[in-house]
Design a protein around this motif. Structure first.
Motif, PDB file in Angstrom:
ATOM      1  N   PRO A 136      45.877  50.093  34.439  1.00 40.63           N
ATOM      2  CA  PRO A 136      46.954  48.419  34.099  1.00 40.63           C
ATOM      3  C   PRO A 136      48.407  48.497  33.874  1.00 40.63           C
ATOM      4  N   GLY A 137      48.938  49.509  33.386  1.00 37.72           N
ATOM      5  CA  GLY A 137      50.906  49.902  33.057  1.00 37.72           C
ATOM      6  C   GLY A 137      51.540  49.631  34.868  1.00 37.72           C
ATOM      7  N   LEU A 138      50.502  50.321  35.957  1.00 40.75           N
ATOM      8  CA  LEU A 138      51.124  50.348  37.007  1.00 40.75           C
ATOM      9  C   LEU A 138      52.067  48.945  37.653  1.00 40.75           C
ATOM     10  N   ALA A 139      50.730  47.641  36.572  1.00 38.89           N
ATOM     11  CA  ALA A 139      50.889  46.012  37.704  1.00 38.89           C
ATOM     12  C   ALA A 139      52.738  45.814  36.712  1.00 38.89           C
ATOM     13  N   ALA A 140      52.641  46.216  35.691  1.00 35.45           N
ATOM     14  CA  ALA A 140      54.413  45.646  35.093  1.00 35.45           C
ATOM     15  C   ALA A 140      55.295  46.349  35.431  1.00 35.45           C
ATOM     16  N   ARG A 141      54.964  47.367  36.365  1.00 33.28           N
ATOM     17  CA  ARG A 141      56.284  48.090  36.816  1.00 33.28           C
ATOM     18  C   ARG A 141      56.959  47.579  37.964  1.00 33.28           C
ATOM     19  N   GLU A 142      57.721  47.773  38.495  1.00 32.35           N
ATOM     20  CA  GLU A 142      58.393  47.537  40.283  1.00 32.35           C
ATOM     21  C   GLU A 142      58.842  48.448  40.769  1.00 32.35           C
ATOM     22  N   PRO A 143      58.723  48.850  42.126  1.00 35.58           N
ATOM     23  CA  PRO A 143      58.338  48.143  42.286  1.00 35.58           C
ATOM     24  C   PRO A 143      56.794  47.336  42.806  1.00 35.58           C
ATOM     25  N   PHE A 144      55.481  48.187  41.562  1.00 30.54           N
ATOM     26  CA  PHE A 144      53.977  47.816  42.040  1.00 30.54           C
ATOM     27  C   PHE A 144      53.788  46.817  41.985  1.00 30.54           C
ATOM     28  N   GLY A 169      64.361  48.087  50.244  1.00 34.20           N
ATOM     29  CA  GLY A 169      64.196  49.011  51.354  1.00 34.20           C
ATOM     30  C   GLY A 169      63.895  50.981  51.177  1.00 34.20           C
ATOM     31  N   GLU A 170      65.074  51.716  51.451  1.00 35.64           N
ATOM     32  CA  GLU A 170      63.557  52.891  52.035  1.00 35.64           C
ATOM     33  C   GLU A 170      63.250  53.606  50.086  1.00 35.64           C
ATOM     34  N   LYS A 171      63.744  52.973  49.383  1.00 39.69           N
ATOM     35  CA  LYS A 171      63.520  53.456  47.266  1.00 39.69           C
ATOM     36  C   LYS A 171      61.701  52.792  47.130  1.00 39.69           C
ATOM     37  N   GLY A 172      61.834  51.421  47.260  1.00 41.39           N
ATOM     38  CA  GLY A 172      60.676  50.956  46.463  1.00 41.39           C
ATOM     39  C   GLY A 172      60.019  51.234  47.733  1.00 41.39           C
ATOM     40  N   LEU A 173      60.268  51.427  48.767  1.00 41.42           N
ATOM     41  CA  LEU A 173      57.970  51.627  49.881  1.00 41.42           C
ATOM     42  C   LEU A 173      57.839  53.266  49.029  1.00 41.42           C
TER      43      LEU A 173
END
Length: 334
Positions: free
Chosen positions: A100-108, A123-127
């Motif tokens: 569940p911790g993934l859902a609290a972090r960007e860009p996730f 941009g490319e970094k988030g992808l």
């Protein structure tokens, strides 16, 4: 995934209409029945004839008959978002259920909330972060199995068909024509190499050794029980897009292509590398301008942007193929 709406009657009628439309051309021995007669079709047929007719000015020996095709937007649908990214989002949801911790972090967080505009704006970094998390931590074999299972169940949000049935019939015909003429047909994609290899043979009749794509980092592991594997790590070794495409072609193929077919600005350098070589060459750009049967997009799109390519095409001698005007049909029937 969206709820599936049965459309058996509509599909049956559409398939029958397409078959009837293509019948006269097929009966006449036309190798490209899904193409309308026009400059684009005649240019492809003329190129194949001139490069394979011994003694012709543009003749190419078999070893030099190399054709390269982009994948997303050139061989199959790339809207409303790249198929591999749709896969990544579904996998991210699965992983977020375990962590569940993934859902609290960007860009996730934005991705899981369905805010694709925010993800793409990063941009490319988030992808790259999303791809790294969803494509790593397993062997190559395990990853291929996950991709294959996903492709067997996922459906496109608009067309309600498997992604592997949203391939372009006219492009299948061109690849078949080239193979019969002694060309090696390669896929050169900005997408993940192993992702595309998971379906290239069954979908396009392109063997995995003829797929060049973006490459993730792997390491060799010898397992205690005597087996071994290539383990996928959360890092990217090479991005096969833009200027990376000619580099990838050089590494994997070792020859300059004679024909290149793309659809976006990410294919410009591949087209330039192909068409600035000696002898007879052919560069083609697929222009998505059919909002009724597929999608219409180019300069303003975050996915498959086509701006510089359209501007460069006339002087470069590249053929711009209109999906609306040049193609009798888009997808295989059924």
């Amino acid at each position: 995934m969206p709820h599936r709406i049965p459309a058996i009657g509509r599909r049956t009628l559409a398939a029958a209409a397409l078959a009837l439309a293509a019948a006269p051309a097929a009966a006449a021995g036309d190798p490209l029945p899904a193409w309308r007669d026009g400059a684009a079709k005649r240019g492809i047929l003329d190129f194949v004839a001139r490069t394979t007719r011994r003694g012709a000015p543009g003749y190419l020996p078999p070893a030099e008959r190399i054709a390269v095709f982009d994948n997303d937007g050139t061989l199959w649908v790339e809207q409303p978002l790249y198929t591999q990214f749709a896969f990544a989002l579904d996998r991210l949801r699965d992983l977020a259920g375990q962590d569940p911790g993934l859902a609290a972090r960007e860009p996730f967080k934005a991705a899981l909330a369905g805010d694709l505009a925010a993800v793409l704006a990063g941009g490319e970094k988030g992808l790259a972060e999303i791809v790294a998390v969803t494509h790593a931590g397993m062997s190559q074999e395990a990853f291929a199995g996950i991709v294959t299972r996903w492709l067997g169940t996922a459906r496109h949000p608009r067309f309600d068909r498997p992604y592997t049935r949203l391939i372009y019939q006219p492009m299948l015909e061109v690849m078949r024509l080239l193979r019969r003429a002694g060309f090696e047909v390669w896929i050169v994609t900005g997408g993940g190499q192993e992702f595309v290899r998971a379906f290239s043979a069954a979908t396009y009749d392109v063997p995995i050794r003829q797929v060049v794509g973006s490459v993730g980092k792997t390491e060799f592991r010898l397992l205690p029980e005597g087996r071994s594997e290539l383990f996928r790590l959360p890092a990217i070794v090479a991005v096969d897009d833009g200027p990376g495409k000619p580099v990838g072609i050089g590494h994997a193929i070792g020859r300059r292509p004679a024909l290149a077919f793309g659809n976006s600005d990410g294919d410009i350098e591949m087209l330039q590398y192909t068409t600035t070589g000696p002898g007879r060459r052919l560069g083609l750009i697929l222009h998505h301008d059919d909002a009724v049967r597929e999608y219409a997009y180019d300069r303003g799109s975050h996915v498959g942007r086509l701006d510089r390519g359209l501007a460069l095409a006339p002087d470069a001698g590249w053929t711009v193929v209109s999906m609306q005007r040049d193609w009798r049909r888009i997808f295989p029937p059924g």
